[in-house]
Motif scaffolding. Structure first.
Motif, PDB file in Angstrom:
ATOM      1  N   ARG A  67       2.492 -10.259   2.613  1.00  0.00           N
ATOM      2  CA  ARG A  67       2.752  -9.219   1.614  1.00  0.00           C
ATOM      3  C   ARG A  67       4.071  -9.486   0.894  1.00  0.00           C
ATOM      4  N   PRO A  68       4.012  -9.581  -0.440  1.00  0.00           N
ATOM      5  CA  PRO A  68       5.246  -9.863  -1.173  1.00  0.00           C
ATOM      6  C   PRO A  68       6.090  -8.603  -1.382  1.00  0.00           C
TER       7      PRO A  68
ATOM      8  N   GLY B 210      -2.649  -9.754  -8.697  1.00  0.00           N
ATOM      9  CA  GLY B 210      -4.034  -9.850  -9.138  1.00  0.00           C
ATOM     10  C   GLY B 210      -4.425 -11.215  -9.673  1.00  0.00           C
TER      11      GLY B 210
ATOM     12  N   LEU C 186      -6.719  -8.137   2.570  1.00  0.00           N
ATOM     13  CA  LEU C 186      -5.343  -7.861   2.992  1.00  0.00           C
ATOM     14  C   LEU C 186      -4.779  -6.631   2.285  1.00  0.00           C
ATOM     15  N   GLY C 187      -5.627  -5.950   1.556  1.00  0.00           N
ATOM     16  CA  GLY C 187      -5.182  -4.707   0.939  1.00  0.00           C
ATOM     17  C   GLY C 187      -4.468  -4.923  -0.381  1.00  0.00           C
ATOM     18  N   GLU C 188      -3.805  -3.882  -0.802  1.00  0.00           N
ATOM     19  CA  GLU C 188      -3.144  -3.878  -2.101  1.00  0.00           C
ATOM     20  C   GLU C 188      -1.955  -4.830  -2.058  1.00  0.00           C
ATOM     21  N   CYS C 189      -1.582  -5.307  -3.240  1.00  0.00           N
ATOM     22  CA  CYS C 189      -0.530  -6.327  -3.311  1.00  0.00           C
ATOM     23  C   CYS C 189       0.784  -5.864  -2.691  1.00  0.00           C
ATOM     24  N   PHE C 190       1.260  -4.681  -3.079  1.00  0.00           N
ATOM     25  CA  PHE C 190       2.579  -4.240  -2.610  1.00  0.00           C
ATOM     26  C   PHE C 190       2.537  -3.054  -1.657  1.00  0.00           C
ATOM     27  N   ASP C 191       1.683  -2.088  -1.975  1.00  0.00           N
ATOM     28  CA  ASP C 191       1.732  -0.823  -1.249  1.00  0.00           C
ATOM     29  C   ASP C 191       0.582  -0.712  -0.269  1.00  0.00           C
TER      30      ASP C 191
ATOM     31  N   ASP D 227      -5.495 -13.880  -4.752  1.00  0.00           N
ATOM     32  CA  ASP D 227      -5.213 -12.586  -5.373  1.00  0.00           C
ATOM     33  C   ASP D 227      -6.329 -12.266  -6.354  1.00  0.00           C
TER      34      ASP D 227
ATOM     35  N   PHE E 231      -4.481  -4.359  -7.670  1.00  0.00           N
ATOM     36  CA  PHE E 231      -4.163  -5.751  -7.392  1.00  0.00           C
ATOM     37  C   PHE E 231      -4.362  -5.998  -5.907  1.00  0.00           C
ATOM     38  N   LYS E 232      -5.344  -6.810  -5.587  1.00  0.00           N
ATOM     39  CA  LYS E 232      -5.697  -6.997  -4.185  1.00  0.00           C
ATOM     40  C   LYS E 232      -5.349  -8.392  -3.705  1.00  0.00           C
ATOM     41  N   ARG E 233      -5.209  -8.501  -2.385  1.00  0.00           N
ATOM     42  CA  ARG E 233      -4.953  -9.797  -1.760  1.00  0.00           C
ATOM     43  C   ARG E 233      -6.049 -10.084  -0.732  1.00  0.00           C
TER      44      ARG E 233
END
Ligand SMILES: Cc1cc2nc3c(=O)[nH]c(=O)nc-3n(C[C@H](O)[C@H](O)[C@H](O)COP(=O)(O)OP(=O)(O)OC[C@H]3O[C@@H](n4cnc5c(N)ncnc54)[C@H](O)[C@@H]3O)c2cc1C
Ligand code: SF4
Ligand code: FES
Lengths: 271, 344
Positions: A6-7, A47, B67-72, B260, B267-269
């Motif tokens: 996670r970035p 994304g 892996l869920g959302e990019c940041f949150d 991604d 935005f998903k990972r």
């Protein structure tokens, strides 16, 4: 459980155009990222995708980080479209950077090519940050053409610094070019340096790394005194995804900085 | 704790008893074919006589891990408790490789960790190893000795019931909680031993017939061979159609690609399985590719399994399950490649 994939949300503060294909992005992560010079980060365009880059700023500055990025493909071409205020992700730092303690008391001979000057700029900042720690830093920097030279401002600064000795070349000169024409390795011929009392650092495209290393070996540098930054396909950055294997190493975790002694017995390291 | 006996009639009840609270996956076997591991219910499990088609890794690192959302969002989402019935020793050995890869080193993969912790492993003895099996070549045997919660030994393919042995604290607890199970009799234990010896002999024989010799010797040859252009590599690699089946079906292959994607405004990972037999696996920007040829990629698969993994985590990256041999669209037989390395 913390998620290594996670970035950290990061704001693009500033975009500096270095050359037609290279831009520097000044990044401000929501949480400061502490790194050692030579380590790398994974930068995410949300994304879209991620790619590995080496911070080009001083490791002493943590709240802000520069990455200097060449437009080279899918992700980097989109990165190049980012403007100040854009949100990206950064995770890391990863891998092993330059072991500055091993450089102690030695002169440093640095060979850089193209965008390979990015990690080297960070290294230079780190080298001359400690007063008098490294008395002589020789930087030989080659670009394809004068237009493709990056960090023009810093280069001028370094030229004026007593600690730093700068040699520059371009493969193909243009009107008004006042330095060497030719590949970067020819610059080393002008340098007077004692291989026994110095270390060599090489960073650039594979072909330049290969000839740079051969040059240093020819001058008498020991295998373990030549430091190379290896570029391999990477995805996870943390030794899990298998992409970056080079012989017995994962470049992301055991590198990206290696000594030539570590690599010399591996097949086809320059491919 | 002594092995217990579960009769054929009470098997479904026993499975229901020990797997309560878990999503149940188990063998479904059709006449003549290998078993598949499917979502099932206790009464519908039909144990096969050897390993299933699906490798165990599908349950601990699925083909596409969200892996869920990019940041949150939640750091690492919960995953269900899974009970897997019918894992064989080759899969348990592969789990040890995956454990080292994903949980070893400085960084743990929390997605793997969570799924791994949520796994209840009910393994079994192989009674009729498949023709492509060669697990004994790696010093293993076609029945589990560790790495399971409960292990089933079908007696006469279950006709005469099952012996159940616990191999972990969790397994011992579960077994102790089942009422009215008799200890295995000496005759039953002897029968298990006979079956195990017979299965081991079959695999030994198959490995011998394949002319593989000794794995240490093969690994040594592979390490030393600078002669990467030996003809046999090309011969095998020329048959490769770059489908990646060998990697995907392998229980120990672990490579993946962090991806991604934008989905429904988010935005998903993801973490997707990847194959080192794909042309772009090692490609870098600008088009340089250290493994642009199929030969180099085939060699990579073998170096990874028989040199890199043993030297970094002290385990072979192959457990002799033979899945890749069955799956390969180009008819590349891993045993033949190993033999050619030996003879090189
Ligand atoms: C440790 C390290 C540090 C680096 N530091 C810097 C730096 O400071 N500055 C800099 O400019 N560059 C740096 N690079 C190089 C940089 O990471 C690459 O230029 C970047 O990854 C290019 O990404 P791209 O998507 O734009 O290029 P592309 O060429 O589009 O893609 C490159 C990657 O995507 C994969 N790929 C592309 N197409 C496909 C496909 N169809 N299927 C599967 N995979 C595909 C490639 O195999 C490769 O992994 C560094 C690299 C490494 C390893
Ligand atoms: S399964 Fe066979 S054809 Fe497919 S990638 Fe692997 S070696 Fe190539
Ligand atoms: S980048 Fe995934 S193992 Fe190195």
């Amino acid at each position: 459980m913390s998620d290594p994939y996670r970035p950290i949300k990061t704001r693009v503060e500033k975009v500096i155009t270095e050359s037609p294909t290279i831009k520097t992005f000044v990044l401000r992560p929501e949480q400061p990222i502490e790194f050692q010079t030579g380590q790398f980060v994974e930068m995410t365009v949300p994304g879209i995708g991620e790619a590995p880059f080496t911070p080009s700023s001083s490791p002493q500055i943590q709240e802000q980080m520069d990455v200097t990025i060449m437009n080279a493909g899918r992700v980097t071409s989109l990165v190049h479209q980012l403007e100040p205020g854009a949100t990206v992700g950064v995770r890391g730092p990863y891998g092993k950077g330059y072991p500055l303690d091993k450089f102690d008391g030695k002169d440093i001979l640095i060979l850089g090519g193209g965008v390979g000057l990015a990690p080297l700029r960070s290294l230079l900042y780190a080298l001359y940050a400690g007063p008098d720690r490294f008395k002589r830093i020789v930087l030989c920097y080659g670009a394809k053409t004068p237009a493709e030279i990056i960090y023009k401002k810093q280069l001028d600064e370094w030229r004026r610094m007593e600690q730093v000795e700068l040699h520059q070349s371009v493969d193909k000169a243009a009107e008004g070019w006042q330095y060497t024409e030719g590949v970067v390795t020819v610059l080393v011929d002008d340098v007077e340096i004692d291989p026994a009392k110095s270390v060599g650092v090489v960073c650039g495209p594979p072909i330049m790394m290969k000839f740079g290393t051969q040059k240093l070996l020819g001058l008498g540098y020991a295998d373990e005194d030549i430091y190379l930054s290896m570029e391999k396909n990477m995805s996870c950055g943390v030794g899990k995804c298998g992409h970056c294997r080079l012989g017995p190493f994962y470049v992301c975790k055991d590198g990206p900085v290696f000594t030539y002694a570590q690599l010399k017995d591996i097949d086809k390291i320059w491919d | 704790m002594a092995p217990k006996f579960v009769s054929r009639d009470t098997f479904a009840r026993f499975i229901a008893g020990v797997t309560g609270g878990h999503e149940l996956y188990g063998h479904q076997t059709q006449e003549g074919g290998p078993p598949h591991i499917v979502r099932t219910s206790p009464g519908d499990i039909t144990l096969g006589t050897a390993r299933a088609v699906e490798p165990v890794k599908a349950f601990v690192c699925p083909p596409r891990e969200d892996l869920g959302e990019c940041f949150d969002g939640e750091p690492v989402p919960d995953t269900p408790l899974l009970a897997l019935v019918g894992l064989t020793n080759c899969d348990l050995q592969a789990l040890k490789v995956l454990d080292e890869v994903f949980l070893g080193g400085d960084v743990k993969d929390p997605y793997y960790e969570k799924r791994r912790q949520n796994l209840l492993i009910i393994s079994m003895d192989c009674t009729e190893p498949r023709d492509v099996c060669f697990c004994t070549f790696f010093g293993e045997q076609p029945y589990p000795e560790d790495g399971y919660d409960l292990n089933l030994s079908p007696l006469s393919n279950g006709e005469q019931g099952y012996l159940v042995e616990a191999g972990s604290d969790k397994g011992r607890e579960l077994l102790a909680a089942q009422q009215g199970l008799a200890d295995a009799t000496d005759a039953q234990l002897r029968q298990r031993q006979q079956q195990r010896t017979q299965a081991t002999r079959k695999v030994d024989q198959q490995a011998a017939e394949a002319g593989l010799g000794n794995i240490e010797e093969i690994a040594e040859k592979l390490r030393k061979s600078k002669e990467e252009d030996a003809e046999f590599w090309h011969t095998h690699a020329n048959k490769c159609v770059e489908c990646g089946a060998c990697n995907f079906i392998c229980p120990a292959c672990h490579c993946f690609l962090r991806v991604d994607a934008a989905e429904r405004g988010e935005f998903k990972r993801f973490k997707n399985w990847d194959s080192c037999q794909y042309p772009a696996f090692a490609r870098v920007a600008g088009g340089a590719n250290p493994r642009s040829r199929r030969t180099e990629r085939l060699q990579n698969r073998f170096e990874k399994k028989f040199d890199f993994l043993p030297s970094t985590i002290n385990r072979w990256g192959c457990t002799g399950c033979g899945r890749c041999t069955e799956a390969c669209a180009g008819d590349i037989d891993i045993r033949e490649v190993l033999k050619d390395i030996l003879l090189s």
